[in-house]
Scaffold this active site. Structure first.
Site, PDB file in Angstrom:
ATOM      1  N   ASP A  58     -27.404  -8.023  -9.673  1.00  0.00           N
ATOM      2  CA  ASP A  58     -26.887  -7.329 -10.845  1.00  0.00           C
ATOM      3  C   ASP A  58     -27.835  -7.683 -11.998  1.00  0.00           C
ATOM      4  O   ASP A  58     -28.615  -8.647 -11.901  1.00  0.00           O
ATOM      5  CB  ASP A  58     -25.468  -7.831 -11.123  1.00  0.00           C
ATOM      6  CG  ASP A  58     -24.927  -7.334 -12.442  1.00  0.00           C
ATOM      7  OD1 ASP A  58     -25.022  -6.123 -12.707  1.00  0.00           O
ATOM      8  OD2 ASP A  58     -24.423  -8.168 -13.230  1.00  0.00           O
ATOM      9  N   ASP A  68     -27.048  -7.239 -16.001  1.00  0.00           N
ATOM     10  CA  ASP A  68     -26.422  -7.783 -17.215  1.00  0.00           C
ATOM     11  C   ASP A  68     -25.596  -9.030 -16.887  1.00  0.00           C
ATOM     12  O   ASP A  68     -24.615  -8.961 -16.152  1.00  0.00           O
ATOM     13  CB  ASP A  68     -25.502  -6.730 -17.854  1.00  0.00           C
ATOM     14  CG  ASP A  68     -26.258  -5.455 -18.231  1.00  0.00           C
ATOM     15  OD1 ASP A  68     -27.312  -5.567 -18.861  1.00  0.00           O
ATOM     16  OD2 ASP A  68     -25.777  -4.355 -17.897  1.00  0.00           O
TER      17      ASP A  68
HETATM   18  C1  BG6 Z   1     -22.845  -3.028 -16.717  1.00  0.00           C
HETATM   19  C2  BG6 Z   1     -22.296  -3.979 -17.752  1.00  0.00           C
HETATM   20  O1  BG6 Z   1     -23.964  -3.591 -16.122  1.00  0.00           O
HETATM   21  O2  BG6 Z   1     -23.212  -1.784 -17.304  1.00  0.00           O
HETATM   22  C3  BG6 Z   1     -21.190  -3.335 -18.548  1.00  0.00           C
HETATM   23  O3  BG6 Z   1     -21.810  -5.143 -17.112  1.00  0.00           O
HETATM   24  C4  BG6 Z   1     -21.670  -2.017 -19.126  1.00  0.00           C
HETATM   25  O4  BG6 Z   1     -20.780  -4.212 -19.567  1.00  0.00           O
HETATM   26  C5  BG6 Z   1     -22.163  -1.128 -17.995  1.00  0.00           C
HETATM   27  O5  BG6 Z   1     -20.623  -1.379 -19.840  1.00  0.00           O
HETATM   28  C6  BG6 Z   1     -22.681   0.229 -18.477  1.00  0.00           C
HETATM   29  O6  BG6 Z   1     -23.823   0.034 -19.259  1.00  0.00           O
HETATM   30  P1  BG6 Z   1     -24.507   1.170 -20.115  1.00  0.00           P
HETATM   31  O7  BG6 Z   1     -25.802   0.524 -20.592  1.00  0.00           O
HETATM   32  O8  BG6 Z   1     -24.758   2.339 -19.228  1.00  0.00           O
HETATM   33  O9  BG6 Z   1     -23.590   1.505 -21.222  1.00  0.00           O
HETATM   34 MG    MG Z   2     -23.195  -8.058 -14.826  1.00  0.00          MG
END
Ligand code: BG6
Ligand code: MG
Length: 226
Positions: free
Chosen positions: A11, A13
Site C-alpha cells: 500500500d 499512504d
Molecule cells: C487511500 C488512502 O490510499 O486513498 C485514503 O488511505 C484516501 O485515505 C484514498 O482517501 C483515496 O485517495 P485519493 O488521493 O484518490 O483521494
Molecule cells: Mg494506507
C-alpha cells in the site's frame, strides 16, 4: 537462480510515505468548513477507502452528486497542496532499505493504492521504477476492502495471489488482502489490523526474513531457494 514467483504488494499512504496524515488533514479541513465533527478515530475507518466513499462516510448522508463532486474536489485541492511539499526520497523510515533488500532477494514488488494520486506521489518520491506493477484508484472500479486492486497487482506481476504478501496500514486493506487470498502484514493500529497475519507498529520493523516467514510459513524457503 530461477525467476521469483513471489510478490510483495505495498500500500502507499501510511506504509511507504506519511501521506495518510495529509489525507486526514485535508478531510479535517473540509469537515471543519462543513461543520461536521471529525477526528483521528473517525479517520481510522477511512484509511484505504476511495475518495467518494470516504466523503460519504464522513458526511453520514448523501448530499447529492453536485455537492459530492464539489467536496471531493475541494478535499483533493487541500491534499495536493500538501503533496507538493514531498521531496524525492522522503519516505517513512526504513522503507528505502526494505524495498532494496526485497528486490535484491528476487521478490517482485507491486504498489496497490486506492488513491488516484498514487502515481503522482511515487513520482515525487522518485521511486516509480522500483515497482514492477502499479495499480491505483484510476484503474479499478472498486476500492479496498474489495480485493480488485490486489488481484490486478498479482496479475500484472504474474504471481499467484497465494504467493503474494500485502503490506497495509488500513483495516480495509487487510480485509482486501485476505479477500484476495494473500498473506498480510499490518502496519500500525493493532485493533484495526487484528485480522492481519502479523502486525508491526512501523514499516521499518519489516525485513526480508519476516517477509519470507509470512509469505511461505517456512523460513527455509524463499525466492532464491531451489
Ligand atoms: C487511500 C488512502 O490510499 O486513498 C485514503 O488511505 C484516501 O485515505 C484514498 O482517501 C483515496 O485517495 P485519493 O488521493 O484518490 O483521494
Ligand atoms: Mg494506507
Amino acid at each position: 537462480m530461477s525467476e521469483s514467483k513471489q510478490g510483495v504488494i505495498f500500500d502507499l499512504d501510511g506504509v511507504i510515505v506519511d501521506t495518510a496524515v495529509f489525507h486526514y488533514q485535508a478531510w479535517k479541513k473540509l469537515a471543519d468548513e462543513l461543520g461536521i465533527s471529525f477526528d483521528e478515530p473517525a479517520n481510522e475507518k477511512l484509511r484505504g477507502i476511495p475518495r467518494r466513499e470516504s466523503l460519504l462516510a464522513l458526511m453520514g448522508f448523501n448530499p447529492g452528486e453536485e455537492k459530492i463532486r464539489e467536496y471531493m474536489d475541494r478535499k483533493n485541492v487541500y491534499y495536493l497542496e500538501m503533496v507538493k511539499t514531498i521531496k524525492s526520497g522522503e519516505m517513512l523510515p526504513g522503507v528505502g532499505n526494505l524495498l532494496a533488500e526485497l528486490k535484491s532477494q528476487g521478490y517482485k514488488l507491486a504498489l496497490a493504492s486506492s488513491s488516484k494520486n498514487a502515481r503522482l506521489v511515487l513520482e515525487k518520491l522518485g521511486i516509480t521504477p522500483v515497482f514492477e506493477a502499479i495499480v491505483d484508484g484510476n484503474e479499478t472500479t472498486k476500492g479496498k476492502p474489495d480485493p480488485e486492486l490486489f488481484l490486478k497487482a498479482a496479475l500484472k506481476l504474474d504471481v499467484l495471489p497465494s504467493d503474494c504478501l500485502v503490506v497495509e496500514d488500513a483495516e480495509s486493506g487487510i480485509a482486501a488482502g485476505i479477500a484476495a487470498g494473500m498473506h498480510t502484514i499490518g502496519v500500525g493500529n493493532p485493533q484495526a489490523l487484528a485480522r492481519a497475519d502479523c502486525i508491526v507498529s512501523r514499516t521499518a520493523q519489516i525485513d526480508s526474513a519476516m517477509v519470507r516467514e509470512f509469505l511461505l510459513g517456512d523460513s527455509k524457503s524463499g525466492p532464491d531457494a531451489g
